[in-house]
Scaffold this motif. Structure first.
Motif, PDB file in Angstrom:
ATOM      1  N   HIS A  83     -28.430  54.247  50.313  1.00 43.99           N
ATOM      2  CA  HIS A  83     -27.326  54.805  51.091  1.00 43.99           C
ATOM      3  C   HIS A  83     -26.333  53.700  51.419  1.00 43.99           C
TER       4      HIS A  83
ATOM      5  N   GLU B 249     -22.065  55.657  54.963  1.00 44.72           N
ATOM      6  CA  GLU B 249     -22.683  56.992  55.001  1.00 44.72           C
ATOM      7  C   GLU B 249     -23.571  57.127  56.239  1.00 44.72           C
ATOM      8  N   MET B 250     -24.323  56.071  56.529  1.00 45.62           N
ATOM      9  CA  MET B 250     -25.204  56.089  57.703  1.00 45.62           C
ATOM     10  C   MET B 250     -24.371  56.283  58.968  1.00 45.62           C
ATOM     11  N   ARG B 251     -23.254  55.568  59.055  1.00 45.34           N
ATOM     12  CA  ARG B 251     -22.341  55.701  60.198  1.00 45.34           C
ATOM     13  C   ARG B 251     -21.792  57.118  60.296  1.00 45.34           C
ATOM     14  N   ASP B 252     -21.410  57.677  59.148  1.00 43.53           N
ATOM     15  CA  ASP B 252     -20.731  58.973  59.126  1.00 43.53           C
ATOM     16  C   ASP B 252     -21.647  60.154  59.428  1.00 43.53           C
ATOM     17  N   HIS B 253     -22.966  59.942  59.501  1.00 39.67           N
ATOM     18  CA  HIS B 253     -23.850  61.020  59.954  1.00 39.67           C
ATOM     19  C   HIS B 253     -23.511  61.425  61.394  1.00 39.67           C
ATOM     20  N   ALA B 254     -22.838  60.551  62.117  1.00 39.41           N
ATOM     21  CA  ALA B 254     -22.446  60.842  63.503  1.00 39.41           C
ATOM     22  C   ALA B 254     -20.956  61.145  63.615  1.00 39.41           C
TER      23      ALA B 254
ATOM     24  N   TYR C 239     -27.038  65.392  70.250  1.00 43.97           N
ATOM     25  CA  TYR C 239     -27.430  64.116  69.658  1.00 43.97           C
ATOM     26  C   TYR C 239     -27.358  63.054  70.733  1.00 43.97           C
TER      27      TYR C 239
ATOM     28  N   PRO D 277     -30.058  56.050  63.823  1.00 47.57           N
ATOM     29  CA  PRO D 277     -30.170  57.483  64.108  1.00 47.57           C
ATOM     30  C   PRO D 277     -30.308  57.746  65.607  1.00 47.57           C
TER      31      PRO D 277
END
Length: 152
Positions: free
Chosen positions: A70, A74-79, A121, A130
């Protein structure tokens, strides 16, 4: 437009070094529980490789899902939540990984069946990555809840 993000991609990269393990307790609306374990096996300035295992409640291996790569963005954009559907506040939360000051994001929407959906969240300010707790409520009923039970 999106609501203010809890962490930058760089914050997450710095907090999730190779060897980091995160375990989440994932419960569906029927009460079925599984544990999801992510281990950072590789990382560079742009990407992270996560090894995912599904475990039973007593930490026995159910499925080894292997690795996936990943981008940190992308990890940032999960939020990344729509600003017009999101309310952000601050609070405190006690979870198995400790007591944390958090940012709570409440995201309100409607699903394809026209039902009201509220997603909650909670991101620990000192644990980039996360959320430490997440729940999804459809028409007043919790259909999924995830809680971080381990992070090292």
């Amino acid at each position: 437009d999106i609501a203010a993000l809890p962490f930058s991609a760089d914050d997450i990269r710095k907090a999730m070094k190779v060897g980091t393990e995160i375990t989440l307790r994932d419960e569906d609306g029927a009460g079925k529980v599984k544990l999801v374990e992510w281990t950072v096996t590789e990382a560079n300035a742009d990407e992270v490789t996560l090894h995912t295992k599904i475990l039973s409640e007593d930490f026995k291996l159910v499925e080894d899902q292997g690795t996936s790569v990943h981008k940190w963005t992308e990890m940032r954009d999960h939020a990344a939540f729509p600003v017009d559907q999101t309310v952000r506040s601050e609070g405190m939360l006690t979870v198995p990984v400790g007591v944390h000051e958090t940012w709570l994001y409440v995201v309100s929407s409607t699903n394809e069946d026209g039902k009201n959906v509220e997603s909650f969240y909670q991101f620990a300010k000192t644990l980039p990555g996360p959320p430490v707790q997440m729940s999804i409520v459809v028409d007043g009923k919790v259909v999924r809840k995830m809680t971080m039970v381990g992070r090292r």
